[in-house]
Design an enzyme around this catalytic site. Structure first.
Site, PDB file in Angstrom:
ATOM      1  N   ARG A 161       0.829  -1.223   0.000  1.00  0.00           N
ATOM      2  CA  ARG A 161       0.000   0.000   0.000  1.00  0.00           C
ATOM      3  C   ARG A 161       0.859   1.267   0.000  1.00  0.00           C
ATOM      4  NH1 ARG A 161      -2.524  -3.538  -1.026  1.00  0.00           N
ATOM      5  NH2 ARG A 161      -4.482  -4.291  -0.194  1.00  0.00           N
TER       6      ARG A 161
ATOM      7  N   SER B 218     -11.159  -0.606   2.893  1.00  0.00           N
ATOM      8  CA  SER B 218     -10.432  -0.987   4.118  1.00  0.00           C
ATOM      9  C   SER B 218      -9.933   0.268   4.823  1.00  0.00           C
ATOM     10  CB  SER B 218      -9.220  -1.856   3.774  1.00  0.00           C
ATOM     11  OG  SER B 218      -9.633  -2.968   3.047  1.00  0.00           O
TER      12      SER B 218
ATOM     13  N   GLU C 140      -5.341   3.256   6.475  1.00  0.00           N
ATOM     14  CA  GLU C 140      -4.978   3.129   5.052  1.00  0.00           C
ATOM     15  C   GLU C 140      -5.324   4.357   4.201  1.00  0.00           C
ATOM     16  OE1 GLU C 140      -5.426  -0.713   3.062  1.00  0.00           O
ATOM     17  OE2 GLU C 140      -6.311   0.321   1.358  1.00  0.00           O
TER      18      GLU C 140
HETATM   19  C1  LIG Z   1     -15.576  -0.104  -1.345  1.00  0.00           C
HETATM   20  C2  LIG Z   1     -14.096   0.103  -1.548  1.00  0.00           C
HETATM   21  C3  LIG Z   1     -13.280  -1.003  -1.696  1.00  0.00           C
HETATM   22  C4  LIG Z   1     -11.895  -0.842  -1.876  1.00  0.00           C
HETATM   23  N1  LIG Z   1     -11.118  -1.962  -2.008  1.00  0.00           N
HETATM   24  C5  LIG Z   1      -9.778  -1.829  -2.160  1.00  0.00           C
HETATM   25  C6  LIG Z   1      -8.947  -2.995  -2.278  1.00  0.00           C
HETATM   26  O1  LIG Z   1      -9.415  -4.143  -2.281  1.00  0.00           O
HETATM   27  N2  LIG Z   1      -7.607  -2.814  -2.412  1.00  0.00           N
HETATM   28  C7  LIG Z   1      -7.044  -1.563  -2.440  1.00  0.00           C
HETATM   29  O2  LIG Z   1      -5.812  -1.482  -2.555  1.00  0.00           O
HETATM   30  N3  LIG Z   1      -7.810  -0.442  -2.336  1.00  0.00           N
HETATM   31  C8  LIG Z   1      -9.152  -0.543  -2.197  1.00  0.00           C
HETATM   32  N4  LIG Z   1      -9.936   0.576  -2.072  1.00  0.00           N
HETATM   33  C9  LIG Z   1      -9.302   1.912  -2.147  1.00  0.00           C
HETATM   34  C10 LIG Z   1      -9.437   2.594  -3.535  1.00  0.00           C
HETATM   35  O3  LIG Z   1     -10.233   1.839  -4.399  1.00  0.00           O
HETATM   36  C11 LIG Z   1      -8.064   2.785  -4.188  1.00  0.00           C
HETATM   37  O4  LIG Z   1      -7.232   3.561  -3.365  1.00  0.00           O
HETATM   38  C12 LIG Z   1      -8.186   3.435  -5.575  1.00  0.00           C
HETATM   39  O5  LIG Z   1      -6.952   3.354  -6.239  1.00  0.00           O
HETATM   40  C13 LIG Z   1      -8.683   4.878  -5.493  1.00  0.00           C
HETATM   41  O6  LIG Z   1      -8.898   5.347  -6.806  1.00  0.00           O
HETATM   42  P1  LIG Z   1      -9.494   6.799  -7.103  1.00  0.00           P
HETATM   43  O7  LIG Z   1      -9.416   6.982  -8.591  1.00  0.00           O
HETATM   44  O8  LIG Z   1     -10.823   6.927  -6.436  1.00  0.00           O
HETATM   45  O9  LIG Z   1      -8.412   7.719  -6.409  1.00  0.00           O
HETATM   46  P2  LIG Z   1      -8.591   8.858  -5.267  1.00  0.00           P
HETATM   47  O10 LIG Z   1      -9.198   8.217  -4.042  1.00  0.00           O
HETATM   48  O11 LIG Z   1      -9.263  10.013  -5.917  1.00  0.00           O
HETATM   49  O12 LIG Z   1      -7.087   9.197  -5.010  1.00  0.00           O
HETATM   50  C14 LIG Z   1      -6.263   8.373  -4.230  1.00  0.00           C
HETATM   51  C15 LIG Z   1      -4.873   9.024  -4.161  1.00  0.00           C
HETATM   52  O13 LIG Z   1      -4.239   8.904  -5.427  1.00  0.00           O
HETATM   53  C16 LIG Z   1      -3.910  10.195  -5.962  1.00  0.00           C
HETATM   54  N5  LIG Z   1      -4.156  10.101  -7.412  1.00  0.00           N
HETATM   55  C17 LIG Z   1      -5.285   9.691  -8.045  1.00  0.00           C
HETATM   56  N6  LIG Z   1      -5.101   9.697  -9.379  1.00  0.00           N
HETATM   57  C18 LIG Z   1      -3.816  10.116  -9.594  1.00  0.00           C
HETATM   58  C19 LIG Z   1      -3.012  10.330 -10.763  1.00  0.00           C
HETATM   59  N7  LIG Z   1      -3.480  10.109 -11.991  1.00  0.00           N
HETATM   60  N8  LIG Z   1      -1.746  10.776 -10.586  1.00  0.00           N
HETATM   61  C20 LIG Z   1      -1.232  11.011  -9.354  1.00  0.00           C
HETATM   62  N9  LIG Z   1      -1.936  10.826  -8.216  1.00  0.00           N
HETATM   63  C21 LIG Z   1      -3.211  10.381  -8.338  1.00  0.00           C
HETATM   64  C22 LIG Z   1      -4.833  11.171  -5.242  1.00  0.00           C
HETATM   65  O14 LIG Z   1      -4.248  12.455  -5.208  1.00  0.00           O
HETATM   66  C23 LIG Z   1      -4.914  10.537  -3.865  1.00  0.00           C
HETATM   67  O15 LIG Z   1      -3.771  10.844  -3.104  1.00  0.00           O
HETATM   68  C24 LIG Z   1     -11.327   0.454  -1.909  1.00  0.00           C
HETATM   69  C25 LIG Z   1     -12.161   1.577  -1.775  1.00  0.00           C
HETATM   70  C26 LIG Z   1     -13.529   1.411  -1.592  1.00  0.00           C
HETATM   71  C27 LIG Z   1     -14.396   2.624  -1.456  1.00  0.00           C
END
Ligand SMILES: Cc1cc2nc3c(=O)[nH]c(=O)nc-3n(C[C@H](O)[C@H](O)[C@H](O)COP(=O)(O)OP(=O)(O)OC[C@H]3O[C@@H](n4cnc5c(N)ncnc54)[C@H](O)[C@@H]3O)c2cc1C
Length: 249
Positions: A77, A149, A245
């Protein structure tokens, strides 16, 4: 793959185009560009295992760069991007998926789905099983507020793991690299009696103790107070510090 593509949409596309390997990561919400930031992972696979290199814009240097997998410094992570917040904008992720496909079934929840199958399941069957397990176990953020998580699975020394498992024979854990053991944070939280517990407008999801939920009207303070309470109870019972996390803004 362009950073703006939906992650699950991309995983589905790989299977439709006979490029199996990412199926264990199905249904993780978010974009392809966000996937390397915290090195998303699930069911025994981390995205870093299949990333070749990344194209990103460095806002400090005002230039585009290509970062090799090693340069991304992926860990559980974690990544170089997460360590340097707001510095890089990931624009493209280049994947390298081995042609020789192998099912990854080391996680009990997933293996259980195929216990009666005489042959190894296909990538599509694993994809479908992951989607079913996740839909049954995790709340949909569109319906009930959550960030997935809320805590990382703590990693402890094999020595400490052995000591704990004598005291708690049902302790759920997974092998980790370098003689370490990853403990299931959800199990630790459940054992402290938090699963399904509600504290005003926030609470712990009734089907998965690792997920904190906002039933409506809860503030970030409510969530962080609950998280602190969970951290203290788990530390007191198991001597293990849980780390949050999601990024706290
Ligand atoms: C129901 C649920 C289940 C989940 N299950 C998992 C799981 O099984 N495993 C897991 O690892 N995570 C899980 N997550 C967490 C989440 O899905 C991940 O962290 C995912 O990558 C977030 O994507 P996002 O596009 O919404 O990013 P955001 O939440 O919008 O951003 C996350 C971070 O990444 C940065 N970011 C986003 N895009 C870029 C880019 N293009 N360039 C640079 N920085 C960027 C943002 O600034 C921020 O710091 C879960 C979340 C939820 C709500």
């Amino acid at each position: 793959v362009g950073a703006g593509m939906g992650w699950h949409e991309f995983v589905s596309w790989t299977l439709d185009n006979d490029l199996p390997g990412l199926e264990n990561l199905a249904l993780i919400p978010g974009t392809v560009g966000a996937a390397p930031i915290q090195n998303i992972g699930a069911y025994g696979l981390e995205v870093a295992q299949l990333i070749d290199f990344i194209e990103a814009y460095d806002v400090q240097a005002n230039a585009f760069f290509t970062l090799s997998n090693d340069e991304c410094r992926f860990a559980y992570r974690d990544s170089y991007f997460k360590q340097n917040p707001n510095r890089f904008i990931v624009t493209k992720v280049v994947f390298k998926i081995p042609k020789a496909w192998q099912a990854r079934l080391q996680y009990a929840d997933l293996a259980k789905q195929f216990a009666e199958l005489k042959t190894s399941p296909s990538a599509q069957q694993i994809f479908d099983a992951v989607c079913t397990i996740r839909s049954n176990k995790l709340p949909d953020p569109k319906v009930i507020g959550n960030a997935g998580s809320f805590f990382q699975n703590p990693i402890v020394s094999t020595e400490y793991y052995e000591q704990l498992s004598k005291q708690f024979p049902n302790l759920v854990s997974y092998p980790d690299s370098n003689d370490k053991r990853k403990l299931a944070a959800g199990w630790l939280i459940d054992q402290c009696g938090f699963k399904g517990k509600r504290v005003g407008p926030v609470g712990v999801y009734e089907k998965q103790a690792l997920v904190l939920v906002n039933h409506g009207g809860g503030t970030s303070t409510d969530i962080l107070n609950l998280a602190k309470n969970i951290q203290e109870e788990v530390l007191g019972k198991f001597g293990v510090q849980l780390e949050i996390e999601p990024n706290i803004l």
